[in-house]
Design an enzyme around this catalytic site. Sequence first.
Site, PDB file in Angstrom:
ATOM      1  N   ASN A 168      11.190  -3.968  12.009  1.00 28.68           N
ATOM      2  CA  ASN A 168      12.224  -4.729  11.293  1.00 28.68           C
ATOM      3  C   ASN A 168      12.436  -4.231   9.865  1.00 28.68           C
ATOM      4  O   ASN A 168      13.007  -4.937   9.046  1.00 28.68           O
ATOM      5  CB  ASN A 168      11.928  -6.235  11.330  1.00 28.68           C
ATOM      6  N   ARG A 181       6.307 -10.386  -0.009  1.00 29.71           N
ATOM      7  CA  ARG A 181       5.458 -11.549   0.214  1.00 29.71           C
ATOM      8  C   ARG A 181       5.494 -12.401  -1.047  1.00 29.71           C
ATOM      9  O   ARG A 181       5.410 -11.879  -2.165  1.00 29.71           O
ATOM     10  CB  ARG A 181       4.013 -11.150   0.536  1.00 29.71           C
ATOM     11  N   GLN A 211       4.100 -20.972   4.436  1.00 26.74           N
ATOM     12  CA  GLN A 211       5.255 -21.021   5.328  1.00 26.74           C
ATOM     13  C   GLN A 211       4.904 -21.841   6.556  1.00 26.74           C
ATOM     14  O   GLN A 211       3.881 -21.540   7.165  1.00 26.74           O
ATOM     15  CB  GLN A 211       5.680 -19.598   5.732  1.00 26.74           C
TER      16      GLN A 211
HETATM   17  P1  NDP Z   1       5.281   0.448   4.457  1.00 25.94           P
HETATM   18  O1  NDP Z   1       3.848   0.476   4.802  1.00 25.94           O
HETATM   19  O2  NDP Z   1       6.197   1.466   5.048  1.00 25.94           O
HETATM   20  O3  NDP Z   1       5.471   0.587   2.891  1.00 25.94           O
HETATM   21  C1  NDP Z   1       4.692  -0.105   1.980  1.00 25.94           C
HETATM   22  C2  NDP Z   1       4.655   0.723   0.727  1.00 25.94           C
HETATM   23  O4  NDP Z   1       4.015  -0.039  -0.290  1.00 25.94           O
HETATM   24  C3  NDP Z   1       3.861   2.025   0.880  1.00 25.94           C
HETATM   25  O5  NDP Z   1       4.666   3.102   0.438  1.00 25.94           O
HETATM   26  C4  NDP Z   1       2.678   1.769  -0.036  1.00 25.94           C
HETATM   27  O6  NDP Z   1       2.236   2.882  -0.713  1.00 25.94           O
HETATM   28  C5  NDP Z   1       3.276   0.874  -1.078  1.00 25.94           C
HETATM   29  N1  NDP Z   1       2.286   0.177  -1.865  1.00 25.94           N
HETATM   30  C6  NDP Z   1       1.156  -0.436  -1.464  1.00 25.94           C
HETATM   31  N2  NDP Z   1       0.503  -0.941  -2.505  1.00 25.94           N
HETATM   32  C7  NDP Z   1       1.243  -0.642  -3.603  1.00 25.94           C
HETATM   33  C8  NDP Z   1       1.089  -0.887  -4.982  1.00 25.94           C
HETATM   34  N3  NDP Z   1      -0.001  -1.543  -5.442  1.00 25.94           N
HETATM   35  N4  NDP Z   1       2.035  -0.436  -5.834  1.00 25.94           N
HETATM   36  C9  NDP Z   1       3.104   0.246  -5.372  1.00 25.94           C
HETATM   37  N5  NDP Z   1       3.308   0.522  -4.074  1.00 25.94           N
HETATM   38  C10 NDP Z   1       2.378   0.076  -3.203  1.00 25.94           C
HETATM   39  O7  NDP Z   1       5.788  -1.020   4.769  1.00 25.94           O
HETATM   40  P2  NDP Z   1       7.272  -1.576   4.964  1.00 25.94           P
HETATM   41  O8  NDP Z   1       8.149  -0.908   3.952  1.00 25.94           O
HETATM   42  O9  NDP Z   1       7.681  -1.534   6.371  1.00 25.94           O
HETATM   43  O10 NDP Z   1       7.035  -3.110   4.589  1.00 25.94           O
HETATM   44  C11 NDP Z   1       6.603  -3.472   3.286  1.00 25.94           C
HETATM   45  C12 NDP Z   1       6.247  -4.947   3.259  1.00 25.94           C
HETATM   46  O11 NDP Z   1       7.427  -5.701   3.431  1.00 25.94           O
HETATM   47  C13 NDP Z   1       5.330  -5.404   4.397  1.00 25.94           C
HETATM   48  O12 NDP Z   1       3.976  -5.169   4.108  1.00 25.94           O
HETATM   49  C14 NDP Z   1       5.642  -6.863   4.469  1.00 25.94           C
HETATM   50  O13 NDP Z   1       4.810  -7.578   3.576  1.00 25.94           O
HETATM   51  C15 NDP Z   1       7.078  -6.944   3.995  1.00 25.94           C
HETATM   52  N6  NDP Z   1       7.976  -7.249   5.110  1.00 25.94           N
HETATM   53  C16 NDP Z   1       8.754  -8.362   5.030  1.00 25.94           C
HETATM   54  C17 NDP Z   1       9.554  -8.728   6.078  1.00 25.94           C
HETATM   55  C18 NDP Z   1      10.449  -9.920   5.999  1.00 25.94           C
HETATM   56  O14 NDP Z   1      10.904 -10.381   7.036  1.00 25.94           O
HETATM   57  N7  NDP Z   1      10.733 -10.438   4.832  1.00 25.94           N
HETATM   58  C19 NDP Z   1       9.578  -7.948   7.329  1.00 25.94           C
HETATM   59  C20 NDP Z   1       8.818  -6.723   7.256  1.00 25.94           C
HETATM   60  C21 NDP Z   1       8.016  -6.424   6.203  1.00 25.94           C
HETATM   61  P3  NDP Z   1       1.444   4.082  -0.072  1.00 25.94           P
HETATM   62  O15 NDP Z   1       1.458   3.872   1.398  1.00 25.94           O
HETATM   63  O16 NDP Z   1       2.254   5.253  -0.539  1.00 25.94           O
HETATM   64  O17 NDP Z   1       0.087   4.005  -0.622  1.00 25.94           O
END
Ligand code: NDP
Length: 386
Positions: A147, A285, A314
């Site tokens: 998603n 989140r 939630q």
């Molecule tokens: P991904 O795993 O593709 O991307 C998450 C990114 O966050 C990675 O690039 C990671 O960095 C980066 N990251 C982690 N910690 C940090 C930090 N401290 N500072 C900066 N960047 C950081 O996940 P998605 O993009 O698919 O999803 C992201 C989040 O969105 C999910 O974890 C979820 O909480 C939320 N979400 C919400 C939904 C909704 O319905 N509202 C649905 C789906 C997701 P790196 O890997 O480079 O270390």
Amino acid sequence: MAKVLCVLYDDPTTGHPSSYAREDLPLVPGYPGGQTLPSPRGLGFTPGHLLGSVSGALGLREFLESQGHTLVVTSDKDREGSEFDRELADTDIVISQPFWPAYLTAERIARAPRLKLAITAGIGSDHVDLDAAIEHDVTVAEVTYSNSISVAEHVVMMILSLVRNYLPSHQVVLDGGWNIADCVSRAYDVQGMHVGTVAAGRIGTAVLRRLKPFDVHLHYTDRHRLPREVEQELGLTFHESAADMVPHCDVVTINAPLHPETEGLFDDKLIGSMKRGAYLINTARAKIADRDAVVRALESGQLAGYAGDVWFPQPAPAEHPWRTMPHHGMTPHISGSTLSAQARYAAGTREILENWFADEPIREEYLIIDSGKLAGAGAHSYSTNK
Ligand code: NDP
């Protein structure tokens, strides 16, 4: 035979739909970057139908029961003595969606000795205590990418909606009014603004790509830098940290997972370092932002608007201050649960279950915790206290 406990949101108030607004879903060939769509051996549902609520049962009922497994589906998860709590003691597999999370706390995991697998039908497994999952050797998996684009579209919608003052203007129409000045005295163009994302993973990068044609200046911060050619293609400015980035931005969108590094990141101090009148969009989140700091910033004008779909807890209680704070564009947690997204994460959930029952490996990209440690997507994007 396994007992599967599936916690889903309630059916529509008018009952499970018998017809839908559209006949079918457009064909999506794959995900950006080449990851393939979920590929279960079978599909127990019609794509485009409501699967995420109790009667939809993620399309899993026939698949599980025909093999002799037990499937319990409930929305009753939080109150003392909830069905979730009652059923958990002898459950092998828990499935829940982040929109209606079954909070698998350390205490609950300790009360579920048979629990071996926790599946997030969607993305974001922070409702599971990952340290406890590691300790009790519970595998945690989510349906990575299912998603991400759905959320990215929602983020773009919310940015436009806040900056252009869409929701209050729509309310004027609903109220029978026509005062144009009421509508436009908080309305701006997005063009020329500086927009930054905290995290440029699947969602963050998709947001940047979708915003590029709006002629904005794009910024990002992330733990890993994007490839140089992506930075050049999108004209991105990289910042080492959120603290470095946000003072430059008119709009900030949060797209990082919730984990110890990001919890409480947007507090009074960080929000106070943003431009006065900036907009903050959080579909990641709720706990990444300090609840009351957001309210204070909207009331003082430090933030011109806040929107998102994530709350804690939630469902949000009726008295949650984000329901009534000024200049917000909140929705319930819906961005990643469109009918389009449901078809993908329900298929991914079935794929994970098929692998699990056949003792085959779960796709690396779906794993968060495996064999007592962060694994796959979890090892890349999460941290734990262990
Ligand atoms: P991904 O795993 O593709 O991307 C998450 C990114 O966050 C990675 O690039 C990671 O960095 C980066 N990251 C982690 N910690 C940090 C930090 N401290 N500072 C900066 N960047 C950081 O996940 P998605 O993009 O698919 O999803 C992201 C989040 O969105 C999910 O974890 C979820 O909480 C939320 N979400 C919400 C939904 C909704 O319905 N509202 C649905 C789906 C997701 P790196 O890997 O480079 O270390």
